[in-house]
Design a protein around this motif. Structure first.
Motif, PDB file in Angstrom:
ATOM      1  N   SER A  40      34.672  38.174  48.024  1.00 21.32           N
ATOM      2  CA  SER A  40      36.124  38.333  47.957  1.00 21.32           C
ATOM      3  C   SER A  40      36.565  39.489  48.840  1.00 21.32           C
ATOM      4  CB  SER A  40      36.572  38.575  46.515  1.00 21.32           C
ATOM      5  OG  SER A  40      36.013  39.778  46.011  1.00 21.32           O
ATOM      6  N   HIS A  41      37.832  39.472  49.193  1.00 20.65           N
ATOM      7  CA  HIS A  41      38.387  40.493  50.073  1.00 20.65           C
ATOM      8  C   HIS A  41      38.727  41.765  49.303  1.00 20.65           C
ATOM      9  CE1 HIS A  41      39.049  36.871  52.529  1.00 20.65           C
ATOM     10  NE2 HIS A  41      38.954  37.698  53.557  1.00 20.65           N
ATOM     11  N   THR A  42      38.517  42.896  49.956  1.00 25.00           N
ATOM     12  CA  THR A  42      38.967  44.191  49.464  1.00 25.00           C
ATOM     13  C   THR A  42      39.772  44.829  50.583  1.00 25.00           C
ATOM     14  OG1 THR A  42      37.079  44.490  47.989  1.00 25.00           O
ATOM     15  CG2 THR A  42      38.266  46.476  48.654  1.00 25.00           C
ATOM     16  N   GLN A  53      37.537  40.276  37.226  1.00 26.85           N
ATOM     17  CA  GLN A  53      36.477  39.989  38.183  1.00 26.85           C
ATOM     18  C   GLN A  53      36.805  40.662  39.518  1.00 26.85           C
ATOM     19  OE1 GLN A  53      33.852  37.802  36.886  1.00 26.85           O
ATOM     20  NE2 GLN A  53      35.087  38.414  35.125  1.00 26.85           N
ATOM     21  N   HIS A  54      35.784  40.811  40.365  1.00 25.36           N
ATOM     22  CA  HIS A  54      36.065  41.395  41.680  1.00 25.36           C
ATOM     23  C   HIS A  54      36.995  40.512  42.498  1.00 25.36           C
ATOM     24  CE1 HIS A  54      33.427  38.627  43.969  1.00 25.36           C
ATOM     25  NE2 HIS A  54      32.600  38.699  42.948  1.00 25.36           N
ATOM     26  N   SER A 107      36.716  45.903  42.869  1.00 31.64           N
ATOM     27  CA  SER A 107      36.683  45.552  44.291  1.00 31.64           C
ATOM     28  C   SER A 107      35.244  45.416  44.756  1.00 31.64           C
ATOM     29  CB  SER A 107      37.376  46.631  45.136  1.00 31.64           C
ATOM     30  OG  SER A 107      38.697  46.855  44.703  1.00 31.64           O
ATOM     31  N   GLN A 108      35.007  44.434  45.591  1.00 30.29           N
ATOM     32  CA  GLN A 108      33.678  44.200  46.139  1.00 30.29           C
ATOM     33  C   GLN A 108      33.553  44.855  47.513  1.00 30.29           C
ATOM     34  OE1 GLN A 108      32.778  40.163  47.478  1.00 30.29           O
ATOM     35  NE2 GLN A 108      30.844  40.227  46.361  1.00 30.29           N
ATOM     36  N   LEU A 144      30.095  47.416  44.139  1.00 26.12           N
ATOM     37  CA  LEU A 144      31.229  47.139  43.264  1.00 26.12           C
ATOM     38  C   LEU A 144      31.978  48.437  42.993  1.00 26.12           C
ATOM     39  CD1 LEU A 144      32.749  45.060  41.427  1.00 26.12           C
ATOM     40  CD2 LEU A 144      31.295  45.909  39.556  1.00 26.12           C
ATOM     41  N   CYS A 145      33.267  48.430  43.282  1.00 23.89           N
ATOM     42  CA  CYS A 145      34.139  49.571  43.008  1.00 23.89           C
ATOM     43  C   CYS A 145      35.025  49.248  41.818  1.00 23.89           C
ATOM     44  CB  CYS A 145      35.025  49.873  44.211  1.00 23.89           C
ATOM     45  SG  CYS A 145      34.146  50.168  45.755  1.00 23.89           S
ATOM     46  N   GLY A 146      35.506  50.290  41.160  1.00 21.40           N
ATOM     47  CA  GLY A 146      36.429  50.101  40.059  1.00 21.40           C
ATOM     48  C   GLY A 146      37.165  51.377  39.743  1.00 21.40           C
ATOM     49  N   ASP A 147      38.217  51.222  38.926  1.00 20.55           N
ATOM     50  CA  ASP A 147      38.939  52.400  38.466  1.00 20.55           C
ATOM     51  C   ASP A 147      39.034  52.445  36.950  1.00 20.55           C
ATOM     52  OD1 ASP A 147      40.775  50.412  37.897  1.00 20.55           O
ATOM     53  OD2 ASP A 147      42.421  51.308  39.023  1.00 20.55           O
TER      54      ASP A 147
END
Length: 666
Positions: A322-324, A384-385, A487-488, A534-537
């Motif tokens: 997927s896009h980030t 999900q990402h 985010s991927q 994998l990113c996240g907040d």
């Protein structure tokens, strides 16, 4: 654009015509014939059945009543929802106003209406400006219950310096002498002055009808990728000061040309995933950071011949890749669905027609399963990402003269699914021509040469009831809470630095492929092989610090004495007060971690080691989904931050990540 092909002559009743995608087969005919046991001939247009009796029409349907409350631009996204600047849900109830992208079929005199799709010669401007004042056309959109318009253009139009013909704007004489782009400007202004949102759509490269093997198959078929990106920067910047121009729909129906398929993530010049990523980031950073970036899936790959691989991938590849974007909250995915196409059917009749079912051949239950698998899962699976709004930016069906029960049932069933999923949508098309009540019946509003309008609610269009049901359907409204972002990162073929802050700083690991989370997110997961992250907040409110520069760590200098959390392994660890937000790789080997300053009072010192060299270690209910399908993955919990990554360079090891050091947030 996926509306079926032209009628045999202008003004003819058209019900089930040869789809545009038959052009795919026609252009591939020399190749296809070598694969078939005997030549086949293309079928001609299906004869139109008699007009449906009045009793078959939805005569009782009335124009929709919708709450036309004011909305505050710009738009952004929160999970699967599009929201306005106040955080309230803004549902795209859209229509396609085509014409500026071209209606010429590609052969014969461009001035002859017969050589244009369905005999409708738009004259390089949005259709209908020769027949009705712009204000009347736009008022018709309001009557249909629309709040937004997808406005297609071609790259050729952007640079076309020839004034449009007077006859193309006969009902709008103030537009005489203007270039197509100048007319486009006036249309954009009129739409937004009427409080309609506008999504710009790069529909074609050349100004001609879409969508077969026509020189418009890919973003870079008729121009270089750089020229395509530059055109987008120009167009997005052109309307920067108009805050009701809300989106950039990057390219329409990416598909195979004669020899090559587009792909999703291969890293070559046919890689639609990478091209959309680059263009979207350039638009946000160089032209207008307020725009939604709309990315459509791949429309067609393979040869439409039984026994050979072929399909409509649509948004299925998004599940794995997927896009980030450089700005979180700006990504919208889109897909197109028409009854005459199918998950493995090009929509062709005759040459290029395979034995695969079309969408209209599926039962309601089968249709739901296929639609969800191909597109709707992106908005239906939260956390999900890949989770994002899905805009069905094209769907449609023939109108008054289409008495085919399969077509009618498909449209009703598809509308039911749009209602069921509370999906954003855009009908194709909203403007058409008619002659004595006959013509290309796909439009919702038609004008004849004398300026007389034939509308959806004139009492004899069977689609009226379904359209009213769709527009008036119960939808989520009001404030939408901000969910955790995921985010991927995919530095598969080059840098994937999605941090605005890092893009303004020197290269943090020269010679390596680098990945960095969008600003405000932290790295929480990484794969053992494959370089995915994998990113996240999640649980990270107030965590980021705007002052202080991120820096790369390439050795063990910040591992505290007596706290060896991965004995015998090389540990790349951030200093206390910082967290991992990115990394560098050389080949498969980990070469650095990127450490960003965080609020020291939030970062605990106690941690744990998460080993994932032999299998997944992501916890029981990990957020973000499977960000590296088929690979071992490690992931910190939502209430943790990543402090370090361990790997080994021992003999037989590729130096890939083996363990994470996850520390608690306070």
């Amino acid at each position: 654009m996926a509306e079926p092909g032209s009628p045999a002559k202008r003004g003819a009743n058209v019900v089930q015509r040869i789809p545009v995608r038959a052009a795919v087969a026609a252009a591939l005919l020399p190749l296809v014939l070598t694969l078939l046991p005997a030549p086949a001939s293309a079928a001609g247009p299906t004869a139109a059945p008699p007009r449906a009796p009045a009793g078959d029409a939805q005569e009782s349907a009335a124009p929709p009543k919708v709450d036309d409350a004011q909305w505050t631009p710009p738009l952004s996204t929160r999970g699967r929802w599009i929201v306005d600047a106040d955080g309230d849900r803004f549902k795209l109830r859209s229509g396609n106003w085509h014409g500026a992208s071209g209606t010429w079929n590609g052969s014969g005199d461009k001035d002859d209406d017969a050589n244009h799709h369905a005999g409708e010669n738009a004259g390089r401007v949005p259709l209908g400006l020769d027949r009705a004042p712009m204000a009347e056309i736009i008022e018709g959109f309001r009557e249909l219950g629309l709040n937004s318009v997808r406005l297609p253009f071609s790259n050729e139009m952007v640079h076309d310096s020839d004034p449009v013909a007077d006859r193309a704007v006969a009902a709008n004489p103030e537009l005489r002498g203007r270039t197509p782009l100048e007319v486009f400007d006036s249309v954009v202004k009129a739409l937004t002055d009427a409080d309609l949102a506008v999504i710009l759509n790069n529909h074609t490269g050349t100004t001609r009808w879409c969508c077969g093997v026509d020189g418009n198959e890919r973003w870079n078929t008729s121009r270089t990728a750089r020229q395509w990106e530059d055109d987008w920067v120009l167009m997005a910047g052109r309307y920067r000061d108009n805050d009701r121009v809300v989106g950039a729909d990057l390219y329409n129906e990416v598909r195979r040309d004669v020899w090559d398929d587009p792909n999703w993530g291969w890293g070559n010049d046919h890689d639609w995933f990478a091209a959309a990523q680059r263009a979207g980031d350039r638009i946000l950073t160089e032209a207008d950071s307020d725009l939604l970036i709309v990315i459509e899936g791949i429309n067609w790959t393979g040869l439409p011949v039984d026994g050979l691989p072929h399909e409509r991938p649509t948004l299925e590849p998004v599940r794995e890749l997927s896009h980030t974007l450089v700005d979180s909250g700006k990504l919208v995915y889109s897909a197109h669905f028409y009854g005459y196409t199918g998950p493995r059917h090009s929509g062709a009749t005759g040459i290029g027609e395979t034995s695969d079912p079309r969408y209209r051949d599926l039962s309601p239950e089968e249709l739901i399963e296929v639609l969800d698998r191909q597109a709707f899962y992106v908005s239906g699976e939260e956390g999900q990402h890949f989770t994002a709004p899905v805009w069905i930016s094209e769907f449609g069906v023939g109108g008054r003269d289409d008495t085919d029960p399969k077509n009618r049932a498909w449209f009703e069933n598809f509308v039911d699914h749009l209602v069921r999923t509370d999906a954003d949508f855009a009908y194709w098309p909203i403007v058409g021509w008619h002659r004595g009540g006959e013509g290309n019946g796909w439009g919702l509003l038609h004008w004849d040469a004398e300026g007389e309008r034939m509308g959806l609610y004139d009492g004899d269009d069977w689609r009226a009831g379904a359209w009213t049901r769709l527009i008036e359907s119960e939808s989520r409204t009001g404030p939408v809470p901000q969910p955790a972002r995921w985010s991927q990162l995919s530095p598969d073929h080059g840098d994937f630095v999605q941090s605005r802050r890092m893009r303004g700083l020197p290269d943090f690991d020269p010679g390596a492929r680098k990945a960095a989370c969008p600003d405000g997110e932290r790295l929480l997961g990484i794969s053992h092989t494959g370089n995915r992250g994998l990113c996240g907040d999640a649980s990270g409110e107030g965590l980021w610090q705007s002052d202080g520069e991120p820096r790369a760590v390439t050795d063990e200098r910040h591992v505290e004495p007596g706290r060896d959390w991965a004995p015998g392994y090389t540990k790349l660890q951030c200093p206390q007060g910082q967290m991992v937000t990115g990394y560098g790789v050389r080949g498969a080997r980990m070469s650095s971690v990127l450490c960003a300053p965080a609020a020291p009072e939030r970062l605990g010192a106690d941690g744990r080691t998460v080993w994932f060299d032999k299998g997944d270690a992501r916890g029981e209910r990990p957020g973000g989904g499977d960000f590296a399908r088929g690979r071992h993955k490690g992931q910190c919990a939502d209430d943790e931050y990543l402090a370090g990554v361990a790997h080994t360079n021992r003999l037989g090891s590729a130096g890939t990540p083996d363990a994470l050091h996850c520390r608690r947030l306070r």
